[in-house]
Scaffold this active site. Structure first.
Site, PDB file in Angstrom:
ATOM      1  CG  ASP A  11      43.313  61.280  37.956  1.00 52.22           C
ATOM      2  OD1 ASP A  11      43.881  60.264  38.086  1.00 52.22           O
ATOM      3  OD2 ASP A  11      43.047  61.619  36.472  1.00 52.22           O
ATOM      4  CE  LYS A  43      39.677  58.466  36.089  1.00 51.43           C
ATOM      5  NZ  LYS A  43      39.978  58.750  34.884  1.00 51.43           N
ATOM      6  N   GLY A  68      39.841  53.624  43.826  1.00 51.11           N
ATOM      7  CA  GLY A  68      38.832  52.776  42.903  1.00 51.11           C
ATOM      8  C   GLY A  68      37.692  52.393  43.433  1.00 51.11           C
ATOM      9  CE1 TYR A  84      46.436  45.370  34.244  1.00 53.59           C
ATOM     10  CE2 TYR A  84      46.986  43.028  33.802  1.00 53.59           C
ATOM     11  CZ  TYR A  84      46.179  43.934  34.665  1.00 53.59           C
ATOM     12  OH  TYR A  84      45.148  43.643  35.444  1.00 53.59           O
ATOM     13  CB  SER A 124      33.175  54.621  41.779  1.00 47.02           C
ATOM     14  OG  SER A 124      34.075  54.190  40.750  1.00 47.02           O
ATOM     15  NE  ARG A 125      32.527  51.629  37.391  1.00 47.52           N
ATOM     16  CZ  ARG A 125      32.996  52.763  37.205  1.00 47.52           C
ATOM     17  NH1 ARG A 125      34.376  52.945  37.322  1.00 47.52           N
ATOM     18  NH2 ARG A 125      32.298  54.016  37.046  1.00 47.52           N
ATOM     19  N   GLY A 184      36.883  47.627  44.585  1.00 48.13           N
ATOM     20  CA  GLY A 184      36.741  48.395  45.518  1.00 48.13           C
ATOM     21  C   GLY A 184      35.378  48.686  46.161  1.00 48.13           C
TER      22      GLY A 184
END
Length: 277
Positions: free
Chosen positions: A70, A38, A13, A164, A15-16, A19
């Site tokens: 993924d 992803k 995770g 959740y 990419s933003r 993380g």
């Protein structure tokens, strides 16, 4: 150890958000970062891709490997771990950061959302940990750090969003069990969770209940992760850290710079009791 120089981190995770912040903090030390996520092309509503973060890592002084994965695909995760080890000579640290969120009660949780949260959060944590273990066992000062809350069976954390909560506590229980399983191997397994809401894309899932000015920046979690990951693995395992506490143990107590709006009242994150002191 106060630096991650030369260490190889496998961050999911990445990419933003948190993380990416953890990746950039390690990059400033000169670490090698596998950016596992992803997103390969820009999203209309979400910032960041594996390639944009890789470029930031390189500019910050680190070495990047962008991996489109993924984590629901166990074979793809295994291949990504092997590619990381081949590229950088091993894996020293796994950061289980990837997570899916859907804050709704039972009638309003589609089964596809339930499956997504369990597959990404709990199963993904297990899959990534398993895939990285062969290299972690050979690493000097190996760590697994999972971004999940301290386990707490108070029903108030379950009632509003059963699915959740189960998925996030599943991540924490993986860490709890693996810390004991891997203790003799010298692999530290811990969790980290913010005391306050962090200003990331996930803020939109709170439906406007928390405004950005009530949040802290992802940098506080990144600095807390750095403080944990630079500790001796054999003397720091099986713990469920809150970011403020991890920083305090490292001697960092001035936190105003982490606020989106210094001086504004901060919103306490889910799964954390409000500080009434």
């Amino acid at each position: 150890m106060t630096s991650l120089a030369g260490k190889t981190l496998f961050i999911t995770g990445a990419s933003r958000g948190i993380g990416a912040a953890i990746a950039l903090r390690a990059a400033r030390d000169g670490a090698n970062i596998a950016i596992v996520a992803k997103t390969q092309t820009p999203h209309p509503n979400l910032p960041g891709t594996i390639h944009s973060v890789a470029a930031e890592v390189e500019r910050a002084g680190g070495h990047a490997l962008a991996l489109a994965v993924d984590i629901r695909d166990a074979e793809a995760v295994a291949q990504a771990a092997a590619k990381t080890a081949e590229t950088f000579g091993g894996i020293d640290i796994l950061v289980n950061n990837a997570s899916a969120i859907w804050l709704a009660d039972t009638p309003n949780t589609p089964i596809k959302r339930l499956d997504l949260m369990f597959d990404v959060n709990m199963r993904g944590t297990f899959v990534c940990s398993q895939a990285c273990l062969p290299w972690l066992r050979r690493a000097d000062n190996p760590h697994i750090l999972t971004l999940s809350p301290p386990p707490d069976l108070n029903p108030k954390w379950f009632g509003p969003h059963v699915a959740y909560t189960l998925s996030k506590y599943g991540m924490s229980l993986c860490a709890l069990g693996m810390a004991e399983e891997l203790r003799d191997a010298g692999i530290a397994v811990n969790t980290l969770w913010p005391r306050t809401v962090i200003a990331t894309a996930a803020l939109a899932m709170l439906g406007g209940a928390v405004r950005p000015e009530q949040c802290r920046k992802p940098a506080i979690v990144a600095d807390a992760a750095h403080a944990i990951l630079t500790r001796a693995a054999r003397t720091c395992t099986g713990r469920h850290f809150i970011d403020e506490d991890a920083l305090a143990e490292a001697g960092i107590t001035a936190l105003d710079a982490y606020a989106v709006q210094p001086g504004a009242a901060l919103a306490t994150d889910l799964f954390v009791e409000p500080d009434n002191g």
